[in-house]
Design a protein around this motif. Sequence first.
Motif, PDB file in Angstrom:
ATOM      1  N   ASP A 282       0.731  -1.220   0.086  1.00 47.59           N
ATOM      2  CA  ASP A 282       0.009   0.094   0.085  1.00 47.59           C
ATOM      3  C   ASP A 282       0.952   1.259   0.118  1.00 47.59           C
ATOM      4  O   ASP A 282       2.108   1.320   0.312  1.00 47.59           O
ATOM      5  N   GLU A 283       0.141   2.342  -0.518  1.00 46.62           N
ATOM      6  CA  GLU A 283       0.764   3.710  -0.325  1.00 46.62           C
ATOM      7  C   GLU A 283       2.186   4.044  -0.374  1.00 46.62           C
ATOM      8  O   GLU A 283       3.058   4.242   0.292  1.00 46.62           O
ATOM      9  N   TRP A 332      -2.300  -5.214   0.364  1.00 46.84           N
ATOM     10  CA  TRP A 332      -3.255  -4.435   0.336  1.00 46.84           C
ATOM     11  C   TRP A 332      -3.559  -4.115  -1.173  1.00 46.84           C
ATOM     12  O   TRP A 332      -3.009  -4.346  -2.182  1.00 46.84           O
ATOM     13  N   TRP A 349      -8.782  -2.283   1.419  1.00 47.38           N
ATOM     14  CA  TRP A 349      -8.872  -1.488   2.347  1.00 47.38           C
ATOM     15  C   TRP A 349      -9.421  -0.119   2.070  1.00 47.38           C
ATOM     16  O   TRP A 349     -10.099   0.607   2.796  1.00 47.38           O
ATOM     17  N   TYR A 374     -12.251  -0.089  10.144  1.00 48.27           N
ATOM     18  CA  TYR A 374     -10.898   0.619  10.669  1.00 48.27           C
ATOM     19  C   TYR A 374     -11.166   0.978  11.868  1.00 48.27           C
ATOM     20  O   TYR A 374     -11.950   2.100  12.313  1.00 48.27           O
ATOM     21  N   TRP A 426      -4.947   0.174  13.515  1.00 46.96           N
ATOM     22  CA  TRP A 426      -3.593   1.099  13.231  1.00 46.96           C
ATOM     23  C   TRP A 426      -3.449   2.047  14.532  1.00 46.96           C
ATOM     24  O   TRP A 426      -4.393   2.472  15.235  1.00 46.96           O
TER      25      TRP A 426
HETATM   26  C1  ACM Z   1      -3.738   1.038   4.835  1.00 47.20           C
HETATM   27  O1  ACM Z   1      -4.600   1.365   5.633  1.00 47.20           O
HETATM   28  N1  ACM Z   1      -2.780   1.930   4.400  1.00 47.20           N
HETATM   29  C2  ACM Z   1      -3.560  -0.466   4.374  1.00 47.20           C
END
Ligand code: ACM
Length: 491
Positions: A282-283, A332, A349, A374, A426
Amino acid sequence: MLAAVALMVVSACGSEPAAPVKLAIVPNPVSVEAIGRGAKATANVKTRVDAKLAPEAYELRVKNGRITIKGGSEAGVFWGRQTLAQIVAQCGERIPGVLIKDEPAFAYRGAHLDCCRHFFSVDEVKSFIDMIALHKLNVFHWHLTEDQGWRPEIKAYPRLTEVGSVRAETLVGHYGSNQYDGTPYGGFYTQDQMRDVVKYAAERFITVIPEIEMPGHASAALASYPELGCRGAEYPYKVQTTWGVFPEVFCAGNPETVTFLEKVLDEICDIFPSEYIHIGGDEAPRDEWEKCPKCQALMKEKGFTREAELQSYLITTIEKYLADKGRKIIGWDEILDGGVSQSATVMSWRGAQGGIAAAKMGNDVVMTPNSHFYFDYYQTGDPRGNEEPLGIGGNLPLRKCYSFDPFDQLNENEKAHIKGIQANMWTEYVATFDHVQHMVLPRMAALAEIAWNPDGRTEYDDFVDRIVNGLLPIYTSRGYNYAPYAFKDIE
Ligand code: ACM
Ligand code: ZN
């Protein structure tokens, strides 16, 4: 559609005959039937495995002084014990005669914990696993590497923990505050400790899936081994002290990056027997790849026209490496960018859309949409989170979690690709394990019910009733710091 009435009314807690009582069980079992006289909660529990049942299915029978649990496997027996614990928590000394038949809808029922933004001790991780077990989930997704800290000991690369596990300081307050605490922060897990966690989880029929992020969220790895970044050994990479997405990613054009990732994964596979290995994905901004001679040379050599293909190249290279070890990748939903192989499992996600697209392409999917699962988002339903401890933002009350449709927009064939669902915890703004519990409970109950019996979901008030009577007594007896205001809504 939600079932209008969910709960079977059985005889009273205690013996017969007495006023009927609703048994409070979360997730709502597939079937609950009143039978005979009940039993003392202290009665011996007889268990056996019956291979005629589905692997994780169970039947719990309380009748005429006896309690028996039949499971399709030892895991099924274990889930039956969790249900029994809820009945005992509600009823106390005597429990009613009842036959419960149950079977999970999804084989993958996960909860994730980010141990990088903040570090949690082995005991805290085990306590998280206990919470997972209580809710009859069976996967612990352990987020182990990040920009702000590398956590797993890797013997081939000692600097990952010597350097990469510690950040110089941490942002105070919300993103953008520009205030730092001036205090080094770190922690890591030895290989023995990770093996111990895997064993602890396995004793509870829970698989631990480790996550090693690539190509992004790599600042801590690059601070340890800067030669693996596009800017090279001279660049002062650092373990990040604030949150967000950073341009520093692994250099996809450097063959040493692949060697590094493979050696790290060798050790990770040694510790974690799970079929799935999570490779992040991801990202990962591609700005540095655009400027990097090594990345550009590889693109030319391979005939790539877009940097997204570099991401795809790296992920499929690693996928093949892991496949040779009998493992499968999960990543992801950004792993779809630039093309992904059919054998990759996609963790959706950014809402459910990535998962829906992946299922339509024939890839397996785990749904973990930020819109519903989340658990770092606020939970009173107030987007400002006025009553809550500082959080990342978002607005995800229990009622919303409970409304998720894992099969939205999918036909029968596509539905078969939805392997399961997961919640993500997270921890940018969650520094203590007490706070983790506060964010996760009771929302984990909504996840559990959808994972086990999405069609047997009840009216929301009935669901809350079952949490209050069947789960809160256990949360309280174990000292779990659940969020008391989670049951209210400000829409
Ligand atoms: C994510 O929340 N960056 C997977
Ligand atoms: Zn590069």
